[in-house]
Enzyme design. Structure first.
Site: not given
Length: 272
Positions: A153, A166
């Site tokens: 990510s 996250y």
């Protein structure tokens, strides 16, 4: 002439196969000629997607499992091996953010939800490591060469506010991808490789409310993302397919331990 970009004859398992990004991955794998194991917790969606692939002339199997549950993953692995006799690739697409791990501006930074943070890290990190432990063994035993693709990510590379849990999970994925790629090469040569894709910002069910208003206009956060993205738009999940198929195919057989950014230039942009 052999088409090294083809997945013809390969069997690929996709975790998170019932999600939005997983849907594009299934499409890309089957269009490249591969058979796909659609792994997820949503039995209805998994079966629907498998049936759609089969009706289109492809080959698919629904695998109902939780990426954090070893027993269900073992059953899923055996189901794939019983049907196809081998596994050539694994895509660890399960993951994402959870509400309990979001840190808002008005939250006390010293009273963060530790259980929420732990759940986010578990889903994104252990939800990749555990399936790799289960399916990786079958990949090594395959007579051909295998490929594992993880999902990184932008949050592992740049500070993205609010999504600490996250971000920590995805940063760990980058470390794991590099470490495990070297370890596999040292043990198995070029038989099994691991790489990752780092998506930029795509509109999914998990982040839509953060990036868009109910009327479809962009939120303040959505506009900030677009300002940082040279393409000045969000990505379409189908735009991840090219990188995925390349990393799963024989055309990338000398590539391992690499994280490929698919982000419209978000990561490299200084904003100046």
């Amino acid at each position: 002439m052999q088409n090294k970009f083809s997945l013809e004859g390969k069997v690929i398992v996709v975790t998170g196969g019932t999600g939005i990004i997983g849907q594009s991955f299934i499409k890309g794998i089957t269009e490249a000629g591969g058979a796909v194991g659609i792994l997820g917790r949503n039995e209805k969606v998994a079966n629907e997607r498998a049936e759609k692939v089969i009706q289109s002339g492809g080959n698919a199997i629904a695998l109902i499992a939780d990426v954090l549950d070893v027993e269900s993953l073992e059953l899923a692995k055996n189901k794939v091996l019983d049907k196809f006799g081998k596994i050539d690739g694994l895509v660890n697409a399960a993951g994402g953010n959870i509400p309990e791990a979001i840190v808002l501006k008005d939250h006390d930074i010293f009273k963060m939800n530790m259980d929420g943070m732990r759940k986010a890290v578990d889903l994104n990190l252990w939800g990749t490591l555990i399936p790799t432990q289960i399916f990786g063994e079958a990949l090594v035993k395959n007579e051909g060469k295998g490929a594992i693709v993880n999902i990184s990510s932008m949050a592992s590379k740049r500070v993205i506010t609010r999504v600490l849990g996250y971000s920590m999970g995805k940063a760990a994925i980058d470390c794991y991808t590099q470490w495990f790629a070297v370890e596999m090469a040292n043990r198995f040569g070029d038989k099994l490789r691991m790489n990752a894709i780092a998506p930029g910002f795509f509109l999914t069910e998990q982040n839509r409310a953060l990036l868009t208003n109910p009327d479809g206009s962009y939120t303040e956060r959505g506009n900030l993302v677009l300002k940082q993205t040279p393409y000045k738009r969000f990505g379409d999940t189908d735009e991840l397919i090219g990188a995925l198929v390349w990393l799963l195919s024989d055309s990338s057989e000398f590539v391992t331990g690499t994280v490929i950014n698919v982000d419209g230039g978000f990561f490299v942009n200084s904003g100046v």
